[in-house]
Design a protein around this motif. Structure first.
Motif, short mmCIF file in Angstrom:
data_model
loop_
_atom_site.label_atom_id
_atom_site.label_comp_id
_atom_site.label_asym_id
_atom_site.label_seq_id
_atom_site.Cartn_x
_atom_site.Cartn_y
_atom_site.Cartn_z
N LEU A 195 0.86 -1.16 0.00
CA LEU A 195 0.00 0.00 0.00
C LEU A 195 0.91 1.22 0.00
O LEU A 195 1.77 1.36 0.84
CB LEU A 195 -0.82 -0.03 1.29
N SER A 196 0.73 2.08 -0.98
CA SER A 196 1.62 3.23 -1.04
C SER A 196 1.28 4.20 0.09
O SER A 196 0.22 4.13 0.70
CB SER A 196 1.48 3.94 -2.38
N ARG A 197 2.20 5.11 0.33
CA ARG A 197 2.00 6.05 1.43
C ARG A 197 0.74 6.89 1.18
O ARG A 197 -0.04 7.15 2.07
CB ARG A 197 3.22 6.94 1.55
N SER A 198 0.57 7.30 -0.10
CA SER A 198 -0.61 8.09 -0.42
C SER A 198 -1.89 7.36 -0.05
O SER A 198 -2.81 7.93 0.52
CB SER A 198 -0.64 8.40 -1.92
N THR A 230 -27.67 15.50 -12.64
CA THR A 230 -26.25 15.89 -12.62
C THR A 230 -25.45 14.69 -13.11
O THR A 230 -25.74 13.56 -12.76
CB THR A 230 -25.73 16.15 -11.20
N SER A 231 -24.44 15.01 -13.89
CA SER A 231 -23.62 13.92 -14.40
C SER A 231 -22.61 13.51 -13.33
O SER A 231 -22.29 14.28 -12.43
CB SER A 231 -22.91 14.36 -15.67
N HIS A 232 -22.12 12.30 -13.46
CA HIS A 232 -21.11 11.83 -12.52
C HIS A 232 -19.74 12.20 -13.02
O HIS A 232 -19.54 12.40 -14.21
CB HIS A 232 -21.18 10.31 -12.40
N PHE A 233 -18.80 12.28 -12.11
CA PHE A 233 -17.44 12.47 -12.58
C PHE A 233 -16.50 11.77 -11.61
O PHE A 233 -16.84 11.52 -10.46
CB PHE A 233 -17.11 13.95 -12.74
N VAL A 234 -15.35 11.41 -12.12
CA VAL A 234 -14.38 10.74 -11.29
C VAL A 234 -13.30 11.74 -10.93
O VAL A 234 -12.66 12.31 -11.80
CB VAL A 234 -13.74 9.56 -12.04
N MET A 235 -13.14 11.97 -9.65
CA MET A 235 -12.13 12.93 -9.22
C MET A 235 -10.77 12.25 -9.23
O MET A 235 -10.59 11.19 -8.65
CB MET A 235 -12.47 13.39 -7.81
N GLU A 236 -9.85 12.90 -9.91
CA GLU A 236 -8.50 12.38 -9.91
C GLU A 236 -7.86 12.65 -8.56
O GLU A 236 -7.98 13.73 -8.02
CB GLU A 236 -7.68 13.14 -10.95
N LEU A 237 -7.15 11.69 -8.03
CA LEU A 237 -6.41 11.93 -6.80
C LEU A 237 -4.92 11.79 -7.08
O LEU A 237 -4.40 10.68 -7.10
CB LEU A 237 -6.84 10.94 -5.72
N PRO A 238 -4.24 12.89 -7.28
CA PRO A 238 -2.80 12.79 -7.50
C PRO A 238 -2.14 12.34 -6.20
O PRO A 238 -2.68 12.59 -5.12
CB PRO A 238 -2.40 14.22 -7.84
N PRO A 239 -1.00 11.69 -6.30
CA PRO A 239 -0.33 11.27 -5.07
C PRO A 239 0.08 12.50 -4.26
O PRO A 239 0.28 13.57 -4.82
CB PRO A 239 0.91 10.53 -5.57
N ALA A 247 -0.58 29.40 3.13
CA ALA A 247 -1.24 28.19 3.63
C ALA A 247 -2.03 27.50 2.52
O ALA A 247 -1.99 26.28 2.36
CB ALA A 247 -2.14 28.54 4.80
N ILE A 248 -2.73 28.30 1.71
CA ILE A 248 -3.52 27.71 0.63
C ILE A 248 -2.59 27.02 -0.38
O ILE A 248 -2.85 25.89 -0.81
CB ILE A 248 -4.39 28.78 -0.08
N SER A 249 -1.49 27.69 -0.74
CA SER A 249 -0.55 27.08 -1.69
C SER A 249 0.01 25.77 -1.16
O SER A 249 0.19 24.81 -1.89
CB SER A 249 0.62 28.03 -1.98
N LEU A 250 0.26 25.76 0.14
CA LEU A 250 0.80 24.56 0.76
C LEU A 250 -0.18 23.40 0.61
O LEU A 250 0.19 22.29 0.24
CB LEU A 250 1.03 24.85 2.25
N LEU A 251 -1.44 23.68 0.85
CA LEU A 251 -2.46 22.63 0.74
C LEU A 251 -2.64 22.20 -0.71
O LEU A 251 -2.82 21.02 -1.01
CB LEU A 251 -3.80 23.11 1.29
N GLU A 252 -2.57 23.16 -1.62
CA GLU A 252 -2.71 22.82 -3.03
C GLU A 252 -1.56 21.94 -3.50
O GLU A 252 -1.76 20.90 -4.11
CB GLU A 252 -2.71 24.09 -3.88
N ASP A 253 -0.36 22.41 -3.22
CA ASP A 253 0.82 21.73 -3.74
C ASP A 253 1.01 20.35 -3.13
O ASP A 253 1.61 19.48 -3.74
CB ASP A 253 2.07 22.57 -3.51
N SER A 254 0.51 20.16 -1.92
CA SER A 254 0.71 18.86 -1.29
C SER A 254 -0.25 17.82 -1.86
O SER A 254 -0.05 16.63 -1.71
CB SER A 254 0.48 18.97 0.20
N GLY A 255 -1.31 18.29 -2.52
CA GLY A 255 -2.30 17.35 -3.05
C GLY A 255 -3.52 17.26 -2.16
O GLY A 255 -4.48 16.58 -2.49
N TYR A 256 -3.53 18.00 -1.04
CA TYR A 256 -4.68 17.88 -0.15
C TYR A 256 -5.94 18.48 -0.75
O TYR A 256 -7.03 17.95 -0.57
CB TYR A 256 -4.40 18.52 1.22
N MET A 257 -5.80 19.61 -1.47
CA MET A 257 -6.98 20.27 -2.02
C MET A 257 -7.79 19.33 -2.92
O MET A 257 -9.00 19.38 -2.96
CB MET A 257 -6.60 21.52 -2.79
#
Ligand code: GDP
Ligand code: MG
Length: 684
Positions: free
Chosen positions: A287-290, A500-509, A381-391
């Protein structure tokens, strides 16, 4: 002949970057051109193409960063932007940036680019992560199989980009790129050949499109392409032939034509991936860390509390760290105003001019500049959350909630962007395929509390809620979000019924953000605030100051000034909300031009007083009316720049007017509700 050739060679070369969202296009674009475009961790950040330049081997290379797309069937507007650019602007070379850790998914776009006959160079990006995952991709074999150059890159470190440029230059000279053909199987190929024959007999079509590609698109029934063909003669015949072919194939193979073609493409991709990829880790897939982090962060029950906690933590951080700065800067501007005033007086400057500089500019613009540290901290703080992948996770969690409420999950991405500034947020709605969902999202986005509102909150929370600043401001951001979702549901229910249409949210690591990139993003976002302070805020503050001095001879910033008239005219509306003074009213009126101006105007009016702005506000408001005022500032009428963007994106004055009207009514209602309810509870 030869001279003409030479001139042609000197001509600049246009290179377009295409790829899935999050594949690293913008990172590579920045590395190639030295630009500082925003690198985001979710789809929809780059909605518009961006251009930059570099010079290599004596040639000017124009680089175009296209919006990220998974395919080139124009289902959404960003796909259409990317596709139309490649199709009609015909860049010399297309660099297809692939997230090599997600090879198969990324290759879907690659097959489409290949079919279009683009002059391709492939970047196998994220090859550092690939290595970490113990996967190897044989780039040479890959390149051999597709007939296009393929280079391993690490965008974040600029690795492989030189080679990329060299290959692009070489490819630019190649006027007849090899077009890889996916074999769709005997039956389909027969029909394709017939369609292609038809296309080949049409000179105008041949001039504009690759015949094989067009045949595939026509057979597939790609609406975007068919629309483009409407103006060409002979279309009816082509469509008639298509209808026959589809009927025959679907009867024969028992599947609809779109899935028939898609199946073949995926087959091609699967095969290709198998050919070039070797995994070293086959037996126990760890299981990867992500994945481990995601088990907690996107947990059905914990997800939303964690998101709310993250938001709360951001504001707490913004205040705790920013607070001392406010005092220092305030003291600085008081001192600066005093010294400048004394100096100008001794220099014999006329009183009016002195007042412009001291009361107007230093008092007005200065009162806004006080909040620069907070704004930068928030963006940090916002950039930090964005860049980490949390957003991306936040959007994923909210997708579930939004969907349960009948809203489109993708709407949440613009809403998140809206915390920074509503203008790019409204533009980010372009990733929504469905017009209805998009319009709803545009209408609710202005309710998200952007950073321009922050100075108002900090000023008032500082005057009335010193002990709970972070919490009070958090509550306002939350109120904006909750009302956005609520209004979205109402609009959906009463204005735009439908599925509403469905969509698959990409989760980057998850990625550990580098301090450098976080600072760059903080600066990109924060510096626009400083620019604004020097332009629009400055201009409006000077206007407000002038109106405080007119008509000639009036007492400065009194109720008898034009400013006072305007305020007194509007003020009665706000009586039920507890802040019926002309000063509050006029601040809101001018705040429509830019929300920071709410503070700027108060600075011009009250700044001249002995005790200073905060003290004056503590006198004129009560804690309850201050909260109502903050609610009003949050909700009422989007600022001029957002109104302009809404008009541009909806292309409708009616919807723009609607957005202005409903936010005004909503803001007023909520402010009145807060005040009256608070009074009932004995808080007034
Ligand atoms: P785009 O939306 O496709 O343009 O992708 P971005 O350029 O915004 O990149 C998405 C994320 O991937 C960012 O967090 C980048 O820092 C990161 N990234 C880009 N290239 C690489 C790479 O080669 N290796 C790693 N580890 N991360 C990368
Ligand atoms: Mg991008």
């Amino acid at each position: 002949m030869e001279a003409a050739q030479a001139i042609k060679n000197e001509k600049q070369i246009v290179v377009a970057l295409a790829g899935n969202p999050n594949s690293g296009k913008t990172t590579i674009f920045n590395s190639l051109t030295g630009a500082h475009q925003h690198v985001g961790n979710w789809p929809g950040v780059t909605v518009e193409k961006k251009e930059g330049q570099l010079v290599s081997e004596g040639k000017v290379i124009r680089v175009v960063d296209l919006p990220g797309t998974y395919s080139l069937g124009a289902y959404s507007e960003d796909e259409a932007v990317a596709r139309d650019y490649i199709l009609f602007e015909k860049p010399d070379v297309v660099i297809n940036i692939i997230d090599a850790t997600n090879l198969e998914r990324n290759l879907y776009l690659t097959t489409q680019l290949l079919e279009m006959g683009s002059n391709l160079v492939i970047a196998l990006n994220m090859s550092d992560e690939l290595k970490a995952k113990q996967i190897d991709i044989n780039a040479a074999r890959f390149s051999e199989l597709l007939g296009v150059p393929a280079i391993r890159t690490v965008g974040t470190r600029g690795q492989g980009t030189k080679e990329l440029v060299a290959q692009a230059l070489q490819a630019a000279g190649n006027k007849n790129p090899r077009v890889v053909q996916i074999n769709y199987g005997k039956e389909v190929e027969t029909e394709l050949a017939a369609l292609e024959q038809d296309i080949l007999s049409n000179r105008q079509l041949v001039e504009n499109f690759a015949p094989r590609w067009l045949a595939v698109k026509v057979l597939e029934g790609d609406q975007g392409v068919l629309k483009r063909l409407a103006k060409y003669p002979g279309l009816e015949r082509l469509l008639a032939r298509r209808a026959e072919a589809v009927k025959r194939l679907e009867g024969l193979l028992g599947e609809d034509i779109e899935s028939l073609l898609a199946d073949k493409r995926y087959g091609f991709i699967g095969g290709l991936a198998k050919e070039v990829m070797t995994r070293r880790q086959t037996t126990e897939e760890r299981l990867s860390r992500s994945d481990k982090i995601d088990r907690i962060v996107t947990n059905r029950y914990l997800g939303i509390p964690i998101f709310l906690f993250a938001m709360w933590a951001i504001f707490q951080f913004t205040f705790t760290v920013g607070d001392p700065f406010i005092g220092w800067i305030e003291t600085f501007f008081e001192w600066f105003g005093g010294v400048t005033g004394a100096w100008l007086e001794s220099a014999g400057m006329p009183g009016l001019l002195m007042s412009l500089i001291v009361d107007g500019i230093i008092g007005g613009v200065g009162s806004v500049l006080v909040f620069i540290p907070n704004i930068f901290l928030l963006f940090f703080a916002i950039s930090l959350l964005e860049d980490s992948g949390y957003m991306a996770r936040a959007a994923f969690i909210m997708d579930r909630l939004m969907h349960a409420l009948g809203l489109h999950g993708k709407s949440f991405i613009p809403l998140l962007i809206g915390f920074g500034c509503n203008v790019p947020a409204v533009m980010a709605t372009r990733t929504l395929e469905n017009k209805r969902d998009r319009l709803i999202t545009i209408l609710i986005t202005p309710l998200m509390s952007c950073t321009a509102r922050l100075p108002v909150y900090i000023l008032f929370a500082g005057a009335f809620f010193t002990a709970n600043q972070g919490l009070v401001i958090f509550s306002l951001y939350l109120l904006g979000l909750a009302l956005a979702i609520l209004m979205g549901m109402l609009f959906k229910r009463f204005l735009f019924k439908g599925e509403t249409s469905h969509f698959v949210m990409e989760l980057p690591p998850y990625r550990v953000p580098t301090l450098k990139s976080t600072f760059i993003h903080m600066w990109e976002k924060g510096s626009s605030f400083i620019r604004k302070a020097g332009t629009i805020i400055f201009a409006v503050v000077v206007l407000v100051w002038a109106l405080s001095n007119l008509p000639v001879g009036v007492e400065y910033a009194s109720q008898d000034s034009i400013l006072g008239w305007i305020g007194s005219f509007v003020a009665p509306i706000f009586k039920p909300a507890g802040f019926g003074t002309w000063e509050a009213a006029v601040a809101l009126v001018f705040g429509i031009l830019a929300k920071e101006v709410v503070v700027g105007t108060l600075g011009v009016i009250y700044g001249a007083e002995e005790a200073g702005l905060t003290a004056a506000i503590a006198q004129a408001w009560t804690p309850l009316s201050a909260y109502a005022f903050m609610v009003m500032t949050l909700l009422y009428i989007p600022c001029a720049a957002v109104i302009g963007t809404i008009k541009r994106e909806t292309n409708s004055w009616t919807w723009t007017a609607f957005a202005v009207a409903y936010t005004l009514v909503l803001g007023w209602l909520m402010a009145v509700l807060v005040y009256q309810f608070g009074r009932l509870l004995g808080l007034g």
